[in-house]
Scaffold this active site. Structure first.
Site, short mmCIF file in Angstrom:
data_model
loop_
_atom_site.label_atom_id
_atom_site.label_comp_id
_atom_site.label_asym_id
_atom_site.label_seq_id
_atom_site.Cartn_x
_atom_site.Cartn_y
_atom_site.Cartn_z
N VAL A 1 85.11 41.10 -8.17
CA VAL A 1 84.04 41.52 -9.34
C VAL A 1 84.35 40.70 -10.85
O VAL A 1 84.97 41.25 -11.71
CB VAL A 1 84.25 43.02 -9.54
CG1 VAL A 1 83.06 43.69 -10.26
CG2 VAL A 1 84.39 43.94 -8.29
N HIS A 2 84.13 39.33 -10.47
CA HIS A 2 84.43 38.54 -11.52
C HIS A 2 84.08 39.21 -13.01
O HIS A 2 84.90 39.41 -13.97
CB HIS A 2 83.66 37.34 -11.30
CG HIS A 2 83.92 36.58 -10.05
ND1 HIS A 2 85.06 36.04 -9.80
CD2 HIS A 2 83.20 36.55 -8.95
CE1 HIS A 2 85.16 35.65 -8.57
NE2 HIS A 2 83.90 35.81 -8.02
N ASP A 3 82.67 39.43 -13.23
CA ASP A 3 82.14 39.60 -14.27
C ASP A 3 82.52 40.82 -15.20
O ASP A 3 82.74 40.85 -16.47
CB ASP A 3 80.66 39.68 -14.51
CG ASP A 3 79.97 38.44 -13.88
OD1 ASP A 3 78.89 38.33 -13.46
OD2 ASP A 3 80.62 37.40 -14.21
#
Ligand code: RIB
Ligand code: CA
Length: 347
Positions: free
Chosen positions: A271-273
């Site tokens: 969940v990079h962002d």
């Protein structure tokens, strides 16, 4: 290893980049008493959707606007997704403005193989009563920077085209940007090419403008966002919330688990962002280290690489100072709890 014993089949290649030590964070962090004024620039986007939900849910964040940029999907889809996600989250009063469809130079790059053509997998969101602001992303951000009583944090979580245009069109406003906390880049390997992470690869020239701008930067690159991983149990926790937002989040995670899972052989979603947003709401979730980050804007195999130098003696030899704090560590279990708890607060 005793002489004559082969390591074939057991030895693993080890990365050799210098492991810079953690340092105190320079990015501001909001509190419930004094929420952080934040603009998110985004290409929603499965993980962007969770980042926006986190920003809406956390009392430490005052989400002033969401601007969109072409990236994961066509910018028109990203704008529709941003409007509809904010409506789902009960935040359709947050203004949305559309920005650049593609990079400053070169071909448009997309990540639809991960996010689907629409940018949000197979999910259908209810239409929003709101429409995009006519002035567009850069002018909306500029107006907020001019008019907000204090400097504003910007969290770019897509290609950096809009932010580069803002810095070029309104250089006088750079001191009204309190901090740029971006998702992008990588000290180690990339994900789109072996050298480059998607957001930077999609517009390396824009990223170079941002990293050379002198604005304080926190870079949440793959080094830390590949630790911020959800697995199938998180899907059940979100679905179990029994809410509209929890149900949609579960749909998005389900789609991402399958798509990213194809790369790693097991269902997972980085969940990079959301790491960039979580860092602004929680002071001790992400450890950071100081790097001098330069972006390769050449046209060879390293195009879009964020070349990070964490070794002081080497930086001094080049006469360069660190220009970014880079995320190096996050507690995965705690991160998952932060996300689920946030969605428990949404309608
Ligand atoms: O490399 C990860 C980044 O690319 C994230 O922002 C994701 O949404 C994609 O845009
Ligand atoms: Ca994104």
């Amino acid at each position: 290893m005793p002489a004559g014993v082969s390591t074939i089949g057991s030895a693993l290649a080890a990365p050799t980049f210098f492991p810079a030590p953690a340092v105190p964070r320079s990015a501001p962090v909001g509190t419930a008493e004094k929420p952080l004024p934040l603009i998110i620039d985004s290409d929603p986007g499965l993980d962007d959707a969770l980042a926006i939900g986190l920003a809406v849910a956390r009392p430490e964040i005052d989400l002033l606007a969401v601007t969109t940029v072409g990236g994961n999907a066509d910018v028109r889809h990203c704008t529709t997704n941003a409007l509809r996600l904010l409506h789902l989250y009960g935040a359709s009063d947050v203004p949305v403005a559309e920005g650049s469809a593609g990079a400053l130079f070169g071909a448009i790059v997309r990540a639809t193989e991960i996010h689907g053509e629409s940018g949000i997998g197979n999910t259908t969101l209810q239409p929003s009563p709101s429409t995009p602001r006519p002035e567009g992303a850069v002018d909306l951000i500029a107006a907020i920077l001019r008019e907000h009583p204090e400097p504003v944090v910007i969290a770019p979580i897509g290609p950096l085209t809009n932010i580069a245009l803002l810095l070029r069109l309104h250089p006088e406003l750079s001191n009204r940007i309190a901090h740029i906390c971006l998702m992008g880049g990588s000290i180690g390997e990339g994900n789109t090419t072996v050298s480059a992470e998607f957001n930077v690869y999609a517009d390396p020239e824009a990223a170079a403008i941002v990293f050379e701008s002198g604005v304080p930067i926190t870079m949440m690159g793959l080094d830390v966002t590949h630790q911020a991983v959800l697995y199938t149990p998180a899907l059940e926790r979100l679905r179990g919330l029994g809410t509209a937002s929890g149900g949609i989040a579960a749909e998005l995670v389900d789609f991402a688990l399958a798509r990213e899972g194809q790369w790693y052989g097991t269902p997972r979603m980085s969940v990079h962002d959301a790491v960039a947003v979580a860092h602004l709401a929680i002071g001790d979730l992400v450890d950071v280290a100081e790097y001098d980050v330069q972006v390769d804007t050449g046209h060879g195999p390293a195009r879009g690489r964020t070349v990070g130098d964490g070794l002081p003696v080497r930086r001094q030899r080049k006469g360069r100072e660190p220009n970014a704090q880079v995320g190096i560590r996050i507690d995965r279990d705690r991160f998952e709890d932060v996300l689920v708890d946030a969605y428990a607060r949404l309608p």
